[in-house]
Design an enzyme around this catalytic site. Structure first.
Site, short mmCIF file in Angstrom:
data_model
loop_
_atom_site.label_atom_id
_atom_site.label_comp_id
_atom_site.label_asym_id
_atom_site.label_seq_id
_atom_site.Cartn_x
_atom_site.Cartn_y
_atom_site.Cartn_z
N GLY A 214 23.82 -11.92 63.40
CA GLY A 214 23.63 -13.36 63.26
C GLY A 214 23.64 -13.80 61.81
O GLY A 214 24.02 -13.04 60.92
N ASP A 215 23.15 -15.00 61.60
CA ASP A 215 23.13 -15.64 60.28
C ASP A 215 21.70 -16.07 59.99
O ASP A 215 21.16 -16.93 60.68
CB ASP A 215 24.07 -16.85 60.28
CG ASP A 215 24.11 -17.59 58.96
OD1 ASP A 215 23.29 -17.28 58.06
OD2 ASP A 215 24.95 -18.50 58.82
N HIS A 234 16.23 -12.22 46.45
CA HIS A 234 16.74 -12.27 45.06
C HIS A 234 18.23 -12.60 44.99
O HIS A 234 18.74 -12.90 43.91
CB HIS A 234 16.41 -10.98 44.31
CG HIS A 234 17.26 -9.80 44.66
ND1 HIS A 234 17.33 -8.68 43.85
CD2 HIS A 234 18.07 -9.53 45.72
CE1 HIS A 234 18.14 -7.79 44.39
NE2 HIS A 234 18.61 -8.28 45.52
#
Length: 323
Positions: A214-215, A234
């Protein structure tokens, strides 16, 4: 220090050729190594003797070479291997972004975007070979830090741990292997987690872990009581980081924890690794390393609160809970 790029490139070439693995069982001549790697014998010797001069290798009589203790982590299968990272950092596309550092410093803009006309994620998504080299580099770094992370934090208190942006699962495998009562979910882009099954099987944790593609800007698996984000935040600027953390906070079970594993910027004149990693973020993915105070601000803006920060070797565990 000015000429450090020469050493870096020499190590990159040796790592790409797998020289350390070829020397794992003992010394070999430069001609033997050239035959094994398909390289030009006389020129490979020039590379090897240069690496011996900086104690990565040791040259014996007869143009024979052996690994030194310094060079041992260039082997691919040792626990503290840095072979994947060394093979990645000299890739032409990434190396070429670093001359854009001056542009970044002058403008505040991302060097990679300036040099290549696209972001690093889009660039790799259309080049599977570069994506594979990068994934190996991330696995290499993860394995080096896993022991310190497991020593610093008790994951056994959780029922289910979701590794967000977990790559091929190196960190999650370590967590599950050390904590037999914990279930795991490996979450990353579909093309990334598709390659994780063999690692999970080899580690003997496939029955306690499943993968989800997924995202993380849209959603993550819901209702787990721990979400790990190792070396994820980061990579992104503050706005994008807040979006990711807000998605995770919405999925978090009641009384759950979000565990951000990152370097933390040290006070003035200290902490070389985090501060140069911060430049790497500026050049590459357009993110940044952060101070403890900056992490606290990100968490507050995401509906989370900073609970504590634990040292874990060269990284820290920034533990957060719902505000």
């Amino acid at each position: 220090m000015v000429d450090g790029y020469q050493v870096s490139q020499a190590i990159h070439v040796a790592a790409t050729l797998g020289i350390a693995d070829l020397l794992a069982d003992g010394s070999r001549t430069s001609d033997e190594l050239a035959a094994a790697t398909g390289t030009h014998p006389a020129t490979l010797y020039r590379l090897l003797r240069a690496l011996a001069s900086v104690e990565v290798l040791h040259e014996l009589d007869g143009q024979r070479f052996e690994l030194t203790p310094l060079g041992q982590p260039l082997r691919s299968e040792v626990p503290d291997s840095i072979a994947g990272w060394a093979a990645f950092i000299g890739r032409p596309y990434y190396w070429q972004a670093w001359p854009g550092l001056l542009h970044s410093v002058c403008t505040g803009e991302n060097a990679f975007q300036h040099v290549h006309g696209t972001d690093v994620w889009t660039y790799r998504s259309t080049r599977p070979d570069e994506s594979a080299v990068f994934d190996r580099a991330m696995t290499s770094l993860s394995r080096r830090s896993n022991a310190a992370l497991l020593a610093a934090y008790d994951f056994g208190r959780f029922r289910t741990v979701v590794d967000v942006g977990g790559g091929n699962g190196a960190l999650l495998v370590a967590v599950l292997a050390a904590n037999p009562g914990v279930q795991g979910v490996l979450f990353d882009q579909p093309h990334v987690v598709s390659g994780a099954a063999s690692l999970l099987e080899r580690a003997g944790v496939a029955n306690r872990c499943h993968t989800v593609g997924g995202d993380f800007f849209e959603s993550v698996p819901e209702d787990a009581d721990a979400y790990i984000l190792r070396a994820v935040i980061h990579d992104w600027d503050d706005d994008a980081s807040i979006r990711i953390l807000t998605v995770v906070r919405r999925a978090l079970a009641e009384d759950g924890r979000v565990l951000i594993v990152e370097r933390v910027i040290a006070p003035a004149n200290e902490g070389r690794d985090a501060k140069f990693s911060d430049l790497n973020m500026l050049v590459g993915p357009s993110g940044r390393e952060r101070t403890r105070e900056e992490f606290a601000e990100l968490l507050e803006a995401s509906g989370l609160r900073l609970a504590r920060v634990l040292d874990a070797g060269s990284f820290c565990v920034i533990e957060a809970a719902s505000a």
